[in-house]
Scaffold this motif. Structure first.
Motif, PDB file in Angstrom:
ATOM      1  N   ARG A  41       0.835  -1.206   0.000  1.00  0.00           N
ATOM      2  CA  ARG A  41       0.000   0.000   0.000  1.00  0.00           C
ATOM      3  C   ARG A  41       0.877   1.268   0.000  1.00  0.00           C
ATOM      4  NH1 ARG A  41      -5.214   2.064   3.033  1.00  0.00           N
ATOM      5  NH2 ARG A  41      -6.023   0.039   2.462  1.00  0.00           N
ATOM      6  N   TYR A  42       1.931   1.241   0.840  1.00  0.00           N
ATOM      7  CA  TYR A  42       2.806   2.415   0.895  1.00  0.00           C
ATOM      8  C   TYR A  42       3.565   2.586  -0.420  1.00  0.00           C
ATOM      9  CZ  TYR A  42       6.124   5.935   2.170  1.00  0.00           C
ATOM     10  OH  TYR A  42       6.848   7.114   2.163  1.00  0.00           O
ATOM     11  N   GLY A  44       2.513   1.918  -3.376  1.00  0.00           N
ATOM     12  CA  GLY A  44       1.603   2.552  -4.316  1.00  0.00           C
ATOM     13  C   GLY A  44       1.365   4.023  -4.003  1.00  0.00           C
ATOM     14  N   ALA A  45       1.205   4.329  -2.727  1.00  0.00           N
ATOM     15  CA  ALA A  45       0.897   5.706  -2.334  1.00  0.00           C
ATOM     16  C   ALA A  45       2.094   6.628  -2.529  1.00  0.00           C
ATOM     17  CB  ALA A  45       0.434   5.740  -0.876  1.00  0.00           C
ATOM     18  N   SER A  46       3.313   6.087  -2.335  1.00  0.00           N
ATOM     19  CA  SER A  46       4.503   6.935  -2.374  1.00  0.00           C
ATOM     20  C   SER A  46       5.205   6.908  -3.719  1.00  0.00           C
ATOM     21  CB  SER A  46       5.502   6.474  -1.313  1.00  0.00           C
ATOM     22  OG  SER A  46       6.017   5.195  -1.659  1.00  0.00           O
ATOM     23  N   GLY A  47       4.959   5.868  -4.505  1.00  0.00           N
ATOM     24  CA  GLY A  47       5.674   5.723  -5.768  1.00  0.00           C
ATOM     25  C   GLY A  47       7.031   5.056  -5.607  1.00  0.00           C
ATOM     26  N   ASP A  48       7.339   4.538  -4.406  1.00  0.00           N
ATOM     27  CA  ASP A  48       8.613   3.858  -4.193  1.00  0.00           C
ATOM     28  C   ASP A  48       8.413   2.355  -4.366  1.00  0.00           C
ATOM     29  OD1 ASP A  48      10.942   2.668  -3.350  1.00  0.00           O
ATOM     30  OD2 ASP A  48      11.157   3.873  -1.534  1.00  0.00           O
ATOM     31  N   MET A  72      10.972   5.347   4.869  1.00  0.00           N
ATOM     32  CA  MET A  72      10.041   6.470   4.913  1.00  0.00           C
ATOM     33  C   MET A  72       8.670   6.083   5.468  1.00  0.00           C
ATOM     34  SD  MET A  72      11.462   9.218   4.325  1.00  0.00           S
ATOM     35  CE  MET A  72       9.868   9.916   4.671  1.00  0.00           C
ATOM     36  N   LEU A  73       8.319   4.793   5.384  1.00  0.00           N
ATOM     37  CA  LEU A  73       7.059   4.358   6.002  1.00  0.00           C
ATOM     38  C   LEU A  73       7.201   4.374   7.522  1.00  0.00           C
ATOM     39  CD1 LEU A  73       4.246   3.151   6.174  1.00  0.00           C
ATOM     40  CD2 LEU A  73       5.197   0.932   5.524  1.00  0.00           C
ATOM     41  N   MET A  75       9.323   6.160   9.197  1.00  0.00           N
ATOM     42  CA  MET A  75       9.457   7.566   9.613  1.00  0.00           C
ATOM     43  C   MET A  75       8.097   8.260   9.619  1.00  0.00           C
ATOM     44  SD  MET A  75      11.965  10.479   7.960  1.00  0.00           S
ATOM     45  CE  MET A  75      12.343  11.987   8.891  1.00  0.00           C
ATOM     46  N   GLY A  76       7.310   8.016   8.566  1.00  0.00           N
ATOM     47  CA  GLY A  76       5.996   8.652   8.457  1.00  0.00           C
ATOM     48  C   GLY A  76       5.033   8.167   9.524  1.00  0.00           C
ATOM     49  N   ALA A  77       5.011   6.849   9.750  1.00  0.00           N
ATOM     50  CA  ALA A  77       4.067   6.286  10.720  1.00  0.00           C
ATOM     51  C   ALA A  77       4.424   6.694  12.146  1.00  0.00           C
ATOM     52  CB  ALA A  77       4.046   4.762  10.586  1.00  0.00           C
ATOM     53  N   LEU A  79       5.628   9.455  13.188  1.00  0.00           N
ATOM     54  CA  LEU A  79       5.308  10.858  13.492  1.00  0.00           C
ATOM     55  C   LEU A  79       3.908  11.013  14.084  1.00  0.00           C
ATOM     56  CD1 LEU A  79       6.588  13.675  13.296  1.00  0.00           C
ATOM     57  CD2 LEU A  79       5.547  13.911  11.039  1.00  0.00           C
ATOM     58  N   ARG A  80       3.080   9.993  13.911  1.00  0.00           N
ATOM     59  CA  ARG A  80       1.732  10.066  14.496  1.00  0.00           C
ATOM     60  C   ARG A  80       1.800  10.298  16.002  1.00  0.00           C
ATOM     61  NH1 ARG A  80      -1.402   4.858  14.130  1.00  0.00           N
ATOM     62  NH2 ARG A  80      -2.187   5.052  16.230  1.00  0.00           N
ATOM     63  N   PHE A  99      18.203   6.057   9.773  1.00  0.00           N
ATOM     64  CA  PHE A  99      17.688   4.686   9.718  1.00  0.00           C
ATOM     65  C   PHE A  99      18.839   3.758  10.102  1.00  0.00           C
ATOM     66  CE2 PHE A  99      15.573   7.329   6.520  1.00  0.00           C
ATOM     67  CZ  PHE A  99      14.256   7.237   6.964  1.00  0.00           C
TER      68      PHE A  99
END
Lengths: 152, 149
Positions: A41-42, A44-48, A72-73, A75-77, A79-80, A99
């Motif tokens: 899913r990530y 597809g959403a990020s293009g990586d 980056m997943l 790192m992004g998750a 931050l919640r 990382f």
């Protein structure tokens, strides 16, 4: 949901207009799970679409212990933990990390669990504080030197 | 196979504008497991002081990574992208990315090094809006790991 913020200390910033924030103020801890489906899913959403994030064959071929999560997943998750505390993701001014260890995501329904702990490490001025996060997977640090400056 | 040190300091022309779509923001927010209302609902965003729905802070990587392919996939640069892992990442914001933004990216090769046979490359991407105002700068350090023989 900001009862954990110490409201008895003065001289710091304010979060959600509710409480003062001082050095040492902890973030409510966060945990989340990453699964293979989540990696797809990530991607597809990020293009990586690097295949080390979905193919065991390719991951092994480049010497990795298995399919790993996009840094980056993680790192992004993570931050919640900060965004739930401030209540406003738009208050993030600076976010950086290293990382240190790949997060291996097994091909199972439950995937792998990560935990995020953090606290205020500096009050920069009336409007900004710096937080430091520790992100672990299986007890090992996967992100290091993780710093977030937020407007409070 | 070392990367070319002659690339240090090289700046690439600003990309064509990327228009930030609401659905793309929401797709990204769900993918990082953060379905916060400011990423979806203009009224919730307004309550937090934003004129439009905003993107998660790490959304900027979508633009940076794509723009940086000018360097990372340039055969003359000599970077083996199949062996790349991400070592460091930083985002510095002037303001959040918003739906409707038309953003351009200027990429610069900030540093190139070889450490124990691993190629280490630091790329900086400066993201500006249609008024040429700064939105975000991303700094990414990528390592292409040496093949162990």
């Amino acid at each position: 949901m900001h009862d954990d913020v110490d409201s008895g200390v003065t001289g710091g910033g304010r979060v959600n207009g509710k409480a003062s924030v001082a050095v040492g103020t902890p973030l409510p801890p966060l945990s989340f799970r990453l699964t293979r489906a989540g990696l797809v899913r990530y991607a597809g959403a990020s293009g990586d679409f690097n295949p080390i994030h979905h193919s065991d064959r390719v991951a092994a071929g480049v010497g990795l212990p298995g399919v790993i999560a996009h840094g980056m997943l993680t790192m992004g998750a993570s931050l919640r933990a900060v965004n739930e505390w401030t209540g406003n993701p738009g208050s993030v001014l600076d976010y950086s990390t290293r990382f240190t260890r790949p997060v291996v995501v097994p091909d199972s329904d439950e995937g792998v669990e990560l935990t995020v702990d953090g606290s205020v490490v500096a009050v920069l001025d009336e409007a900004r504080v710096r937080l430091e996060l520790t992100v672990r997977c299986g007890g090992e640090k996967v992100l290091a030197r993780t710093r977030v400056v937020v407007r409070v | 196979m070392a990367v070319s040190a002659s690339y240090v300091g090289r700046r690439y022309p600003r990309t064509e504008p990327y228009e930030v779509g609401r659905e793309k923001i929401w797709e990204f927010a769900r993918a990082i497991g953060e379905p916060h209302p400011v990423y979806r609902d203009a009224a919730a965003a307004a309550e937090s002081g934003h004129p439009e729905v905003i993107a998660p802070p790490t959304f900027a990587i979508v633009l940076s990574m794509h723009a940086e392919e000018q360097v990372t996939l340039d055969p003359e640069f000599g970077f083996d992208f199949s062996r790349v892992i991400h070592r460091d990442q930083r985002f510095e914001y002037s303001r959040p990315v918003r739906a409707g933004d038309r953003l351009t990216v200027a990429v610069e090769v900030a540093a190139v090094a070889s450490v124990d046979g691993n190629d280490v490359v630091t790329l900086r991407a400066e993201i500006r809006d249609a008024r040429q105002e700064h939105v975000c700068t991303t700094t990414s350090t990528l390592v292409s790991r040496a093949v162990v023989v």
